[in-house]
Design a protein around this motif. Structure first.
Motif, PDB file in Angstrom:
ATOM      1  N   ASP A  83       0.829  -1.198   0.000  1.00 17.99           N
ATOM      2  CA  ASP A  83       0.000   0.000   0.000  1.00 17.99           C
ATOM      3  C   ASP A  83       0.871   1.258   0.000  1.00 17.99           C
ATOM      4  O   ASP A  83       2.078   1.185   0.235  1.00 17.99           O
ATOM      5  N   PRO A  84       0.290   2.439  -0.279  1.00 21.95           N
ATOM      6  CA  PRO A  84       1.089   3.659  -0.414  1.00 21.95           C
ATOM      7  C   PRO A  84       1.977   3.981   0.785  1.00 21.95           C
ATOM      8  O   PRO A  84       3.131   4.377   0.614  1.00 21.95           O
ATOM      9  N   ALA A  85       1.458   3.814   2.013  1.00 17.41           N
ATOM     10  CA  ALA A  85       2.271   4.106   3.189  1.00 17.41           C
ATOM     11  C   ALA A  85       3.423   3.119   3.312  1.00 17.41           C
ATOM     12  O   ALA A  85       4.544   3.496   3.681  1.00 17.41           O
ATOM     13  N   ALA A  86       3.164   1.858   2.991  1.00 19.34           N
ATOM     14  CA  ALA A  86       4.216   0.844   3.039  1.00 19.34           C
ATOM     15  C   ALA A  86       5.283   1.123   1.986  1.00 19.34           C
ATOM     16  O   ALA A  86       6.478   0.928   2.227  1.00 19.34           O
ATOM     17  N   ARG A  87       4.867   1.585   0.806  1.00 19.64           N
ATOM     18  CA  ARG A  87       5.835   1.919  -0.246  1.00 19.64           C
ATOM     19  C   ARG A  87       6.715   3.069   0.193  1.00 19.64           C
ATOM     20  O   ARG A  87       7.933   3.064  -0.021  1.00 19.64           O
ATOM     21  N   LEU A  88       6.115   4.074   0.814  1.00 17.16           N
ATOM     22  CA  LEU A  88       6.899   5.217   1.287  1.00 17.16           C
ATOM     23  C   LEU A  88       7.878   4.776   2.371  1.00 17.16           C
ATOM     24  O   LEU A  88       9.052   5.152   2.345  1.00 17.16           O
ATOM     25  N   ARG A  89       7.411   3.988   3.314  1.00 14.98           N
ATOM     26  CA  ARG A  89       8.288   3.509   4.378  1.00 14.98           C
ATOM     27  C   ARG A  89       9.456   2.706   3.798  1.00 14.98           C
ATOM     28  O   ARG A  89      10.603   2.869   4.206  1.00 14.98           O
ATOM     29  N   ALA A  90       9.141   1.819   2.840  1.00 17.18           N
ATOM     30  CA  ALA A  90      10.187   1.008   2.227  1.00 17.18           C
ATOM     31  C   ALA A  90      11.215   1.873   1.501  1.00 17.18           C
ATOM     32  O   ALA A  90      12.415   1.615   1.547  1.00 17.18           O
ATOM     33  N   ALA A  91      10.722   2.907   0.819  1.00 16.43           N
ATOM     34  CA  ALA A  91      11.634   3.807   0.107  1.00 16.43           C
ATOM     35  C   ALA A  91      12.535   4.554   1.082  1.00 16.43           C
ATOM     36  O   ALA A  91      13.737   4.704   0.854  1.00 16.43           O
ATOM     37  N   LEU A  92      11.968   5.027   2.177  1.00 16.42           N
ATOM     38  CA  LEU A  92      12.764   5.730   3.188  1.00 16.42           C
ATOM     39  C   LEU A  92      13.804   4.804   3.806  1.00 16.42           C
ATOM     40  O   LEU A  92      14.946   5.203   4.053  1.00 16.42           O
ATOM     41  N   ARG A  93      13.414   3.556   4.067  1.00 22.20           N
ATOM     42  CA  ARG A  93      14.368   2.592   4.614  1.00 22.20           C
ATOM     43  C   ARG A  93      15.493   2.318   3.615  1.00 22.20           C
ATOM     44  O   ARG A  93      16.668   2.267   3.986  1.00 22.20           O
ATOM     45  N   GLY A  94      15.124   2.141   2.344  1.00 27.13           N
ATOM     46  CA  GLY A  94      16.131   1.849   1.347  1.00 27.13           C
ATOM     47  C   GLY A  94      17.145   2.963   1.204  1.00 27.13           C
ATOM     48  O   GLY A  94      18.358   2.725   1.164  1.00 27.13           O
ATOM     49  N   VAL A  95      16.657   4.200   1.141  1.00 27.76           N
ATOM     50  CA  VAL A  95      17.564   5.340   0.995  1.00 27.76           C
ATOM     51  C   VAL A  95      18.423   5.517   2.246  1.00 27.76           C
ATOM     52  O   VAL A  95      19.619   5.806   2.154  1.00 27.76           O
ATOM     53  N   THR A  96      17.818   5.336   3.417  1.00 24.04           N
ATOM     54  CA  THR A  96      18.581   5.484   4.658  1.00 24.04           C
ATOM     55  C   THR A  96      19.702   4.455   4.723  1.00 24.04           C
ATOM     56  O   THR A  96      20.830   4.779   5.140  1.00 24.04           O
ATOM     57  N   ARG A  97      19.439   3.222   4.296  1.00 25.84           N
ATOM     58  CA  ARG A  97      20.488   2.207   4.321  1.00 25.84           C
ATOM     59  C   ARG A  97      21.607   2.534   3.343  1.00 25.84           C
ATOM     60  O   ARG A  97      22.785   2.281   3.637  1.00 25.84           O
ATOM     61  N   VAL A  98      21.266   3.083   2.191  1.00 24.71           N
ATOM     62  CA  VAL A  98      22.314   3.502   1.265  1.00 24.71           C
ATOM     63  C   VAL A  98      23.163   4.603   1.887  1.00 24.71           C
ATOM     64  O   VAL A  98      24.385   4.614   1.767  1.00 24.71           O
TER      65      VAL A  98
ATOM     66  N   TRP B  91      14.940   4.253  13.679  1.00 23.04           N
ATOM     67  CA  TRP B  91      14.558   5.482  14.371  1.00 23.04           C
ATOM     68  C   TRP B  91      14.373   6.646  13.408  1.00 23.04           C
ATOM     69  O   TRP B  91      13.467   7.454  13.575  1.00 23.04           O
ATOM     70  N   LEU B  92      15.244   6.730  12.419  1.00 25.86           N
ATOM     71  CA  LEU B  92      15.121   7.827  11.470  1.00 25.86           C
ATOM     72  C   LEU B  92      13.867   7.673  10.606  1.00 25.86           C
ATOM     73  O   LEU B  92      13.140   8.647  10.369  1.00 25.86           O
ATOM     74  N   VAL B  93      13.595   6.452  10.144  1.00 31.16           N
ATOM     75  CA  VAL B  93      12.401   6.227   9.343  1.00 31.16           C
ATOM     76  C   VAL B  93      11.148   6.489  10.172  1.00 31.16           C
ATOM     77  O   VAL B  93      10.191   7.115   9.701  1.00 31.16           O
ATOM     78  N   GLU B  94      11.144   6.045  11.427  1.00 32.40           N
ATOM     79  CA  GLU B  94       9.997   6.292  12.294  1.00 32.40           C
ATOM     80  C   GLU B  94       9.788   7.791  12.503  1.00 32.40           C
ATOM     81  O   GLU B  94       8.646   8.291  12.496  1.00 32.40           O
ATOM     82  N   PHE B  95      10.884   8.523  12.690  1.00 36.48           N
ATOM     83  CA  PHE B  95      10.806   9.975  12.870  1.00 36.48           C
ATOM     84  C   PHE B  95      10.185  10.641  11.646  1.00 36.48           C
ATOM     85  O   PHE B  95       9.302  11.504  11.757  1.00 36.48           O
ATOM     86  N   MET B  96      10.622  10.218  10.457  1.00 36.38           N
ATOM     87  CA  MET B  96      10.106  10.823   9.232  1.00 36.38           C
ATOM     88  C   MET B  96       8.642  10.466   9.004  1.00 36.38           C
ATOM     89  O   MET B  96       7.843  11.324   8.613  1.00 36.38           O
ATOM     90  N   MET B  97       8.289   9.211   9.239  1.00 31.74           N
ATOM     91  CA  MET B  97       6.898   8.802   9.057  1.00 31.74           C
ATOM     92  C   MET B  97       5.971   9.539  10.024  1.00 31.74           C
ATOM     93  O   MET B  97       4.892  10.010   9.641  1.00 31.74           O
ATOM     94  N   ARG B  98       6.370   9.659  11.270  1.00 34.58           N
ATOM     95  CA  ARG B  98       5.548  10.385  12.239  1.00 34.58           C
ATOM     96  C   ARG B  98       5.482  11.870  11.897  1.00 34.58           C
ATOM     97  O   ARG B  98       4.448  12.516  12.086  1.00 34.58           O
ATOM     98  N   GLY B  99       6.582  12.407  11.399  1.00 42.09           N
ATOM     99  CA  GLY B  99       6.577  13.810  10.997  1.00 42.09           C
ATOM    100  C   GLY B  99       5.616  14.083   9.859  1.00 42.09           C
ATOM    101  O   GLY B  99       5.086  15.200   9.725  1.00 42.09           O
TER     102      GLY B  99
END
Length: 219
Positions: free
Chosen positions: A98-113, A201-209
């Motif tokens: 779903d859209p929120a899951a796609r956004l979370r996955a994208a944020l996780r992927g970029v953060t890991r890079v 923590w960073l992904v959670e911060f961004m999602m909550r923001g």
């Protein structure tokens, strides 16, 4: 919403004397890996093509069959780093639901890079001013395309009615810049956290923001 996959190759061509695309790809891969090590050790100005060739196991004559200058090598290095986080985002989006899951996955992927390639990303920030305007415009155009893709993901996750158009660009730039904190401010970050903790923590911060994943939020 399904957007077109972003290009993960340079928009600006690099001259070559060789016509074999497989050979060009392989030799440039050698040059990129070697140049990353040499530029990180010596800096762009102090490094020489001979230094890069020594690490790559290539002679200067061979190198100039695949690039025209040291600046071409720097461009290829910067383009590769940008391609890494573009690819990471697209792979994460393709694997999510779903859209929120796609956004979370994208944020996780970029953060890991940003974690895995932090020294290379820092190099890009330090050395891109050595590129000519055409090369820099090409790289910035690719980054801008990546930012626009993220804007689509954010709008999809929040819903177009929850994010006015006047705020989309600014919000997207804030969100996409936050993961670079790991590379640019790594010297100041706590040393006792694992990479998974930084990412979570960073992904959670961004999602909550963004108003997601919290009581009464969109998700």
């Amino acid at each position: 919403m399904k957007a077109a996959t972003l290009r993960t190759t340079a928009l600006r061509s690099v001259g070559t004397n060789t016509k074999d695309p497989d050979l060009i790809r392989d030799r440039r891969e050698q040059l990129i890996r070697a140049a990353l090590a040499v530029f990180q050790e010596k800096g762009f100005h102090a490094a020489t093509v001979r230094d890069i060739g020594r690490v790559a196991g290539l002679t200067q004559g061979t190198i100039y069959n695949y690039v025209r200058s040291k600046e071409d090598i720097l461009f290829l290095v910067c383009d590769r780093v940008i391609a890494e986080y573009i690819s990471s985002m697209e792979e994460a989006v393709a694997a999510a639901g779903d859209p929120a899951a796609r956004l979370r996955a994208a944020l996780r992927g970029v953060t890991r890079v940003m974690i895995d390639q932090s020294s290379a990303i820092l190099l890009v920030y330090h050395e891109t001013h050595n590129l000519d305007r055409r090369s820099l415009r090409s790289l910035l155009a690719r980054v801008q395309g990546w930012i626009r893709r993220f804007e689509e993901l954010i709008v999809d996750a929040l819903g177009p009615d929850h994010l006015p158009k006047t705020k989309r660009g600014l919000l997207t730039n804030i969100v996409t810049f936050l993961p670079t904190l790991i590379a640019l401010r790594g010297w100041s970050l706590p040393k006792d956290l694992t990479h998974d903790q930084y990412t979570d923590w960073l992904v959670e911060f961004m999602m909550r923001g963004l108003g997601l994943d919290k009581p009464g939020g969109t998700v």
